[in-house]
Structures are given as C-alpha cells and as structure tokens.
Design a protein around this motif. Structure first.
Motif, mmCIF file in Angstrom:
data_model
loop_
_atom_site.group_PDB
_atom_site.id
_atom_site.type_symbol
_atom_site.label_atom_id
_atom_site.label_comp_id
_atom_site.label_asym_id
_atom_site.label_seq_id
_atom_site.Cartn_x
_atom_site.Cartn_y
_atom_site.Cartn_z
ATOM 1 N N PHE A 48 0.806 -1.213 0.000
ATOM 2 C CA PHE A 48 0.000 0.000 0.000
ATOM 3 C C PHE A 48 0.847 1.275 0.000
ATOM 4 C CE2 PHE A 48 -2.656 3.302 1.772
ATOM 5 C CZ PHE A 48 -3.873 3.088 1.161
ATOM 6 N N PRO A 49 1.840 1.417 0.894
ATOM 7 C CA PRO A 49 2.658 2.649 0.863
ATOM 8 C C PRO A 49 3.411 2.835 -0.453
ATOM 9 C CG PRO A 49 2.996 1.472 2.923
ATOM 10 C CD PRO A 49 2.206 0.568 2.020
ATOM 11 N N ALA A 50 3.843 1.747 -1.067
ATOM 12 C CA ALA A 50 4.556 1.858 -2.352
ATOM 13 C C ALA A 50 3.624 2.408 -3.429
ATOM 14 C CB ALA A 50 5.121 0.508 -2.772
ATOM 15 N N ALA A 51 2.382 1.952 -3.454
ATOM 16 C CA ALA A 51 1.424 2.448 -4.448
ATOM 17 C C ALA A 51 1.172 3.944 -4.252
ATOM 18 C CB ALA A 51 0.117 1.666 -4.361
ATOM 19 N N LEU A 52 1.017 4.367 -3.004
ATOM 20 C CA LEU A 52 0.817 5.783 -2.713
ATOM 21 C C LEU A 52 2.027 6.590 -3.176
ATOM 22 C CD1 LEU A 52 -0.713 8.157 -1.512
ATOM 23 C CD2 LEU A 52 0.106 7.452 0.749
ATOM 24 N N ASN A 53 3.222 6.091 -2.923
ATOM 25 C CA ASN A 53 4.435 6.792 -3.381
ATOM 26 C C ASN A 53 4.508 6.848 -4.901
ATOM 27 O OD1 ASN A 53 5.375 7.505 -0.862
ATOM 28 N ND2 ASN A 53 6.531 5.610 -0.604
ATOM 29 N N HIS A 54 4.072 5.779 -5.575
ATOM 30 C CA HIS A 54 4.048 5.794 -7.044
ATOM 31 C C HIS A 54 3.153 6.933 -7.536
ATOM 32 C CE1 HIS A 54 5.150 1.252 -7.354
ATOM 33 N NE2 HIS A 54 6.203 2.005 -7.131
ATOM 34 N N HIS A 55 2.004 7.098 -6.902
ATOM 35 C CA HIS A 55 1.086 8.161 -7.332
ATOM 36 C C HIS A 55 1.692 9.540 -7.100
ATOM 37 C CE1 HIS A 55 -2.098 5.647 -8.686
ATOM 38 N NE2 HIS A 55 -2.091 4.980 -7.554
ATOM 39 N N ARG A 56 2.414 9.689 -6.035
ATOM 40 C CA ARG A 56 3.099 10.974 -5.797
ATOM 41 C C ARG A 56 4.158 11.213 -6.882
ATOM 42 N NH1 ARG A 56 3.130 9.752 0.544
ATOM 43 N NH2 ARG A 56 1.173 10.801 1.059
#
Length: 164
Positions: free
Chosen positions: A73-81
């Motif tokens: 989950f945190p990796a996906a959020l970072n990808h969006h950033r």
C-alpha cells in the motif's frame, strides 16, 4: 579599392532588413486578434494531474481510516506521488490560453470495512488506468509514453489490490 561603410549606415541598413523578419516571427504580420491556442496536451495533462490528486487523497483517507493495510500500500501511494510530480513537470503554466479547468472532486470517504475500501481503491485504479490509455492516443508521442507508463502502473496497482 575596398568599399568603406560607416557603422551608422551598417546599423541602419541592418535594422531595416531585420524589421520584416522580426515582424513575421513575432506574429505581428497576421491577425492581431488571434490568440495562441493551447495544445491538446495541456487539457490532457490537467485532467491526469487532477486524477492523480484524487487517487492520492483517496489513498491517504484509506490509510487514515485503516491501520491494517497490505504491505504494498505505501509503495502504491508513493508511485502516485511520483506520477503527479512527473505530470506537473510536463505542464508549463502560462503556455497559451488558459485551458478550461478540470473540475476537481474530492474522493468519497472510504468504506469502514477494509475489504470494501480496497475494492474502492481497485476501482479507482482501474478507472485511472483506462483514462491514461485513452489519453495516450490524444497527446504528442513523448507525453503519450508518460501516460502509457502511468496507466500500466495503475493497472498493476489494481491487480495487486485484487489479490493482496
């Protein structure tokens, strides 16, 4: 015998020759009421930026509501950033006429159930991936590559949300 030309004559003659060139390059020779039009890429970039902002907001709301999130989950959020930063680098404010702003809507509150929240995220990722694929056909090749890459990443997030 060499011909001598005064500096004043040279500068005066050069200015006379350059005036039509400058007028043609600056657009003064044409219709003065014509406004520059933004490229199609501008509207597409603004829509993609708005989508990424909504995805980030949704991920942040889900993270705030649920502590037991999957490891990816945190990796996906970072990808969006990262997607948002890349899209913003391609958009140059002030180029051409200001395009019609993309309406920004806040994401809904995530469901209280983690499974339902993941389903909402998955659907948002699938919609964003489809939009980026469609966008890739409406922009210049360099921006199309960016859109396709972001869309592929979002499709990967949707798939992971369906299995994790």
């Amino acid at each position: 015998m060499p011909v001598r030309v005064s500096r004043r004559a040279l500068l005066g003659g050069g200015a006379a020759l350059a005036t039509p060139l400058v007028a043609g390059v600056s657009g003064c020779a044409g219709d003065e009421s014509a406004q520059p039009r933004p490229k199609a890429d501008v509207g597409v970039l603004l829509a993609a930026i708005a989508d990424e902002e909504r995805l980030i907001a949704l991920y942040e709301k889900v993270a705030a509501a649920h502590q037991d999130l999957p490891a990816h989950f945190p990796a996906a959020l970072n990808h969006h950033r990262e997607h948002l930063a890349a899209l913003r680098r391609h958009y140059v404010p002030g180029t051409g006429v200001t395009p019609t702003p993309v309406p920004t809507t806040a994401p809904p509150e995530p469901p209280a159930d983690l499974g339902a929240a993941r389903t909402a995220l998955r659907q948002a990722e699938k919609s964003a991936a489809a939009a980026r694929v469609a966008d890739s056909g409406r922009v210049a090749p360099g921006v199309a590559q960016l859109m396709a890459s972001i869309g592929a990443c979002e499709a990967g997030h949707a798939a992971r949300l369906g299995f994790a």
